[in-house]
Scaffold this motif. Structure first.
Motif, PDB file in Angstrom:
ATOM      1  N   LEU A 228      -9.724  67.152  27.476  1.00  0.00           N
ATOM      2  CA  LEU A 228     -10.030  68.582  27.566  1.00  0.00           C
ATOM      3  C   LEU A 228      -9.026  69.435  26.787  1.00  0.00           C
ATOM      4  N   ASN A 229      -7.817  68.934  26.638  1.00  0.00           N
ATOM      5  CA  ASN A 229      -6.804  69.720  25.919  1.00  0.00           C
ATOM      6  C   ASN A 229      -6.489  69.156  24.533  1.00  0.00           C
ATOM      7  N   THR A 230      -7.340  68.252  24.031  1.00  0.00           N
ATOM      8  CA  THR A 230      -7.093  67.687  22.690  1.00  0.00           C
ATOM      9  C   THR A 230      -7.406  68.704  21.606  1.00  0.00           C
ATOM     10  N   TYR A 231      -8.531  69.365  21.704  1.00  0.00           N
ATOM     11  CA  TYR A 231      -8.960  70.321  20.685  1.00  0.00           C
ATOM     12  C   TYR A 231      -9.119  71.718  21.265  1.00  0.00           C
ATOM     13  N   THR A 232      -8.807  72.714  20.456  1.00  0.00           N
ATOM     14  CA  THR A 232      -8.892  74.112  20.910  1.00  0.00           C
ATOM     15  C   THR A 232      -9.923  74.920  20.135  1.00  0.00           C
ATOM     16  N   THR A 233     -10.609  74.293  19.170  1.00  0.00           N
ATOM     17  CA  THR A 233     -11.651  75.008  18.434  1.00  0.00           C
ATOM     18  C   THR A 233     -12.940  74.195  18.438  1.00  0.00           C
ATOM     19  N   LYS A 234     -14.036  74.885  18.326  1.00  0.00           N
ATOM     20  CA  LYS A 234     -15.336  74.226  18.302  1.00  0.00           C
ATOM     21  C   LYS A 234     -15.482  73.358  17.044  1.00  0.00           C
ATOM     22  N   ARG A 235     -14.933  73.826  15.942  1.00  0.00           N
ATOM     23  CA  ARG A 235     -15.029  73.064  14.689  1.00  0.00           C
ATOM     24  C   ARG A 235     -14.381  71.686  14.831  1.00  0.00           C
ATOM     25  N   GLU A 236     -13.207  71.641  15.472  1.00  0.00           N
ATOM     26  CA  GLU A 236     -12.522  70.356  15.648  1.00  0.00           C
ATOM     27  C   GLU A 236     -13.360  69.397  16.491  1.00  0.00           C
ATOM     28  N   ILE A 237     -13.962  69.925  17.550  1.00  0.00           N
ATOM     29  CA  ILE A 237     -14.778  69.093  18.436  1.00  0.00           C
ATOM     30  C   ILE A 237     -15.992  68.554  17.688  1.00  0.00           C
ATOM     31  N   LEU A 238     -16.677  69.447  16.962  1.00  0.00           N
ATOM     32  CA  LEU A 238     -17.882  69.017  16.244  1.00  0.00           C
ATOM     33  C   LEU A 238     -17.553  68.020  15.142  1.00  0.00           C
ATOM     34  N   ASP A 239     -16.418  68.211  14.468  1.00  0.00           N
ATOM     35  CA  ASP A 239     -16.007  67.264  13.441  1.00  0.00           C
ATOM     36  C   ASP A 239     -15.779  65.882  14.043  1.00  0.00           C
ATOM     37  N   ASN A 240     -15.160  65.867  15.230  1.00  0.00           N
ATOM     38  CA  ASN A 240     -14.919  64.587  15.879  1.00  0.00           C
ATOM     39  C   ASN A 240     -16.231  63.930  16.304  1.00  0.00           C
ATOM     40  N   LEU A 241     -17.152  64.744  16.840  1.00  0.00           N
ATOM     41  CA  LEU A 241     -18.429  64.208  17.319  1.00  0.00           C
ATOM     42  C   LEU A 241     -19.249  63.602  16.182  1.00  0.00           C
ATOM     43  N   ARG A 242     -19.159  64.191  14.991  1.00  0.00           N
ATOM     44  CA  ARG A 242     -19.939  63.661  13.871  1.00  0.00           C
ATOM     45  C   ARG A 242     -19.513  62.232  13.522  1.00  0.00           C
ATOM     46  N   GLY A 243     -18.262  61.901  13.836  1.00  0.00           N
ATOM     47  CA  GLY A 243     -17.762  60.559  13.528  1.00  0.00           C
ATOM     48  C   GLY A 243     -17.857  59.597  14.704  1.00  0.00           C
ATOM     49  N   LEU A 244     -18.511  60.033  15.794  1.00  0.00           N
ATOM     50  CA  LEU A 244     -18.611  59.205  16.999  1.00  0.00           C
ATOM     51  C   LEU A 244     -19.457  57.965  16.736  1.00  0.00           C
ATOM     52  N   ARG A 245     -18.917  56.814  17.120  1.00  0.00           N
ATOM     53  CA  ARG A 245     -19.633  55.556  16.934  1.00  0.00           C
ATOM     54  C   ARG A 245     -19.800  54.864  18.285  1.00  0.00           C
ATOM     55  N   LEU A 246     -20.874  54.085  18.401  1.00  0.00           N
ATOM     56  CA  LEU A 246     -21.146  53.373  19.642  1.00  0.00           C
ATOM     57  C   LEU A 246     -19.989  52.445  20.008  1.00  0.00           C
ATOM     58  N   LYS A 247     -19.579  52.507  21.253  1.00  0.00           N
ATOM     59  CA  LYS A 247     -18.501  51.657  21.734  1.00  0.00           C
ATOM     60  C   LYS A 247     -18.964  50.209  21.859  1.00  0.00           C
ATOM     61  N   GLY A 248     -20.185  50.024  22.399  1.00  0.00           N
ATOM     62  CA  GLY A 248     -20.719  48.694  22.616  1.00  0.00           C
ATOM     63  C   GLY A 248     -20.152  48.038  23.860  1.00  0.00           C
ATOM     64  N   GLY A 249     -20.669  46.856  24.168  1.00  0.00           N
ATOM     65  CA  GLY A 249     -20.178  46.115  25.321  1.00  0.00           C
ATOM     66  C   GLY A 249     -21.167  46.096  26.462  1.00  0.00           C
ATOM     67  N   ARG A 250     -20.928  45.225  27.404  1.00  0.00           N
ATOM     68  CA  ARG A 250     -21.697  45.106  28.643  1.00  0.00           C
ATOM     69  C   ARG A 250     -20.847  44.320  29.637  1.00  0.00           C
ATOM     70  N   PRO A 251     -21.154  44.410  30.966  1.00  0.00           N
ATOM     71  CA  PRO A 251     -22.238  45.174  31.565  1.00  0.00           C
ATOM     72  C   PRO A 251     -21.876  46.652  31.710  1.00  0.00           C
ATOM     73  N   LEU A 252     -22.845  47.436  32.169  1.00  0.00           N
ATOM     74  CA  LEU A 252     -22.652  48.874  32.347  1.00  0.00           C
ATOM     75  C   LEU A 252     -22.064  49.132  33.724  1.00  0.00           C
ATOM     76  N   LYS A 253     -20.869  49.707  33.763  1.00  0.00           N
ATOM     77  CA  LYS A 253     -20.211  49.989  35.044  1.00  0.00           C
ATOM     78  C   LYS A 253     -19.980  51.495  35.172  1.00  0.00           C
ATOM     79  N   THR A 254     -21.020  52.159  35.655  1.00  0.00           N
ATOM     80  CA  THR A 254     -20.960  53.622  35.792  1.00  0.00           C
ATOM     81  C   THR A 254     -19.987  54.037  36.880  1.00  0.00           C
ATOM     82  N   GLY A 255     -19.937  53.267  37.973  1.00  0.00           N
ATOM     83  CA  GLY A 255     -19.015  53.603  39.062  1.00  0.00           C
ATOM     84  C   GLY A 255     -17.576  53.621  38.596  1.00  0.00           C
ATOM     85  N   ALA A 256     -17.189  52.599  37.854  1.00  0.00           N
ATOM     86  CA  ALA A 256     -15.811  52.538  37.347  1.00  0.00           C
ATOM     87  C   ALA A 256     -15.522  53.694  36.396  1.00  0.00           C
TER      88      ALA A 256
END
Length: 602
Positions: free
Chosen positions: A434-462
């Motif tokens: 939450l405190n990494t970026y302070t502007t919308k541009r920084e957040i959107l720039d980071n999101l454009r480079g977001l790549r799938l983490k991958g892996g299994r199984p899915l542990k939503t509780g954890a």
């Protein structure tokens, strides 16, 4: 006045750090004589008080002084243990009418969970004192300040008896577990005629397990169909035998249609009241048990919400003819909506109900049971939790685009809104805090480079537990303790391989508003458990269909008024949240000793 304060301090337990004391004088401006953490022994406090001299000055600005206390004295840095669940008490001694408004500052203190006593003289404004005090009965008056000894015992008794709901920064509530106020609401419409004897027997068995008495458990029974009708109030009977005999004499009222919403509103306005025997203002847990045999003809949303905001713990029990979604809305937690095929099967849930009742901790709210924060003006802390497992490989780009579109609508640049993104599969991975970026541009720039983490199984509780422990924290940029609404948006593409119940409950207990969005591959029941409310669990056929729910999500987030009730630090005696207590049938402890006293002296 000085002598009066000394006599009050003499009655407190300062030396063992149970009680802490602060003294503040004020006229035009306030001046702290000493803070709550200045002295640790009664002798030091009394020595200081003996040297107390009149501050002097004019005009008298009580409103400004109350605001000063809120901002500077009832704080952790000044020694307040409010966030640890220690009751906060303010005793105001005033000899005149204020030259500024006291309304907003007094209200702000009450919202903070401070119990206020106001003592004035014939020169004071009695209406003003009643506005300031937690309750008009806590506004005391003497002819002259020399008459203060005449109200000392009354003040001391009231302070000792008071049990304070500490909100908004802590969900910890000091309650008396030796007693409960229990209202049983029975559907006696035409649809329950055949099952009514079984309902009546069930109620009798519930009462048989209670410790009924004037200062123990109290019971009320109300029947309803089109309208509600009281069989007996909380203060009608004082023995278990009297209650049981009255229950045995219950007769089915009949009638239609079934108006459950109106009945819930009725018990809130007429049964959970002091005049009817409710001890809510004394911190006694308040419970409502609803036995229902059909769908309501009126809306239950607002009345159910009002009961919860008042600190009333509701358990809904229905049959196959009931609307389970409706019961989940009514119940304090969706998992506490119990169900049987027919009323004759009620004994099958008796033990479960008894376990719940034995561990219930209900938020007893003296005046302001909840503190609401309008989301847009105050800003929000928004965390996106993205299913980055192999389940979402085909739809991950759609998820990423969806998050980008939501971020576009936020107010990041002026620091109103903050954003964090976390991916998870077997383990969670923080993309940014939450405190990494302070502007919308920084957040959107980071999101454009977001790549799938991958892996299994899915542990939503954890992953949910990880967010609670590592993302919704001050060090990670969360402004939860400042009252900023906390929002979690979960995007999931499958069923979790671990349990989500306890982690989801822990987040809600922290005051986090949760939206859960899934696909046809997700478990809809699981999403409803995770979401703050079942209506906040949204679904799309595929992740590529996310744009179809974006407006619905945005409207819900914008409209949401969030009850900011974070959890206290873990200490011996900390209260477990209602939901986690009940789901795990844990033993709940209460921290009942200690008071934080601040005296403000005109």
């Amino acid at each position: 006045m000085r002598d009066f304060v000394q006599r009050v301090v003499e009655t407190l337990s300062v030396d063992d750090n149970k009680d802490r004391v602060s003294v503040v004088q004020y006229s035009r401006d306030p001046a702290v004589q000493f803070y709550l953490n200045t002295y640790t022994t009664k002798r030091e406090i009394l020595d200081n008080l003996r040297g107390l001299r009149l501050k002097g000055g004019r005009p008298l600005k009580t409103g400004a002084a109350l605001q000063y206390l809120r901002d500077n004295v009832f704080t952790a840095s000044a020694g307040s243990r409010r966030l640890e669940g220690v009751p906060q008490v303010l005793i105001l001694l005033s000899g005149g009418r204020s030259f500024d408004s006291v309304d907003a500052p007094a209200s702000a203190l009450k919202k903070l969970g401070v119990l206020i006593f106001a003592i004035g003289t014939r020169s004071s404004d009695s209406t003003e004192l009643q506005k300031i005090a937690q309750d008009p009965t806590y506004a005391l008056s003497v002819p002259e300040l020399t008459d203060l000894p005449s109200v000392q015992q009354q003040l001391q008794s009231s302070v000792e008896a008071a049990v304070i709901d500490v909100t908004p920064e802590s969900p910890t509530v000091l309650v008396d577990h030796a007693k409960k106020d229990i209202v049983i609401l029975l559907d006696s419409s035409d649809g329950t005629r055949n099952g009514f004897p079984a309902m009546r027997d069930f109620v009798e068995r519930v009462v048989e397990k209670l410790n009924v008495g004037e200062n123990k458990d109290r019971v009320s029974v109300v029947q309803y169909s089109r309208d509600a009708e009281v069989n007996f109030y909380l203060n009608t009977y004082t023995t278990r035998q009297d209650v049981v005999e009255s229950v045995r004499g219950l007769r089915h009222r009949g009638g239609s249609p079934l108006n459950t919403g109106a009945a819930l509103q009725y018990v809130r306005d007429n049964i959970f009241t002091t005049s009817s025997g409710s001890r809510r203002l004394q911190g006694v847990p308040q419970m409502l048990i609803l036995l229902n045999g059909g769908r309501s003809f009126d809306n239950v949303d607002s009345p159910a919400s009002a009961l919860k905001k008042q600190g009333i713990f509701v358990i809904g029990i229905g049959t196959k003819s009931s609307d389970i979604g409706e019961l989940q809305k009514i119940s304090y937690d969706p998992s506490l909506a119990l169900s049987v095929n027919e009323f004759t099967e009620l004994p099958s849930v008796q033990e479960q109900l008894s376990s719940v009742m034995s561990t219930v901790l209900v938020r007893a709210s003296p005046v302001t049971p909840t503190v609401t924060v309008e989301t847009q003006p105050a800003g929000r802390d928004v965390v996106f939790l993205l299913d980055g497992s192999e389940n979402t490989r085909a739809g991950f780009t759609a998820m990423r685009d969806f998050v980008q579109r939501v971020v576009e609508t936020l107010s990041v640049d002026d620091n109103k809104d903050r954003v964090s993104v976390v991916q998870y599969s077997r383990d969670p991975a923080v993309q940014f805090y939450l405190n990494t970026y302070t502007t919308k541009r920084e957040i959107l720039d980071n999101l454009r480079g977001l790549r799938l983490k991958g892996g299994r199984p899915l542990k939503t509780g954890a992953a949910l537990q990880y967010l609670r422990d590592n993302v919704f924290t001050a060090s990670a940029g969360s402004r939860r303790l400042e009252g900023v609404p906390q929002v979690l948006i979960l995007l999931s593409g499958g069923r979790s391989f671990d349990s989500v119940d306890a982690p989801a409950s822990a987040l809600k207990k922290l005051g986090v508003l949760i939206f859960a969005i899934g696909t046809r591959s997700s478990d809809s029941t699981e999403l409803q458990k995770i979401a703050q409310d079942p209506t906040y669990a949204l679904s799309v056929p595929e992740l590529t269909d996310l744009p179809s729910v974006q407006q619905q999500l945005q409207s819900s987030v914008e409209a949401a008024v969030i009850d900011v009730t974070p959890e206290s630090p873990t200490v011996l005696g900390m209260l477990t949240s209602t939901a986690s207590c009940l789901k795990g049938y844990l033993t709940c402890l209460t921290f009942t000793e200690g008071k934080a006293l601040a005296l403000i002296v005109d």
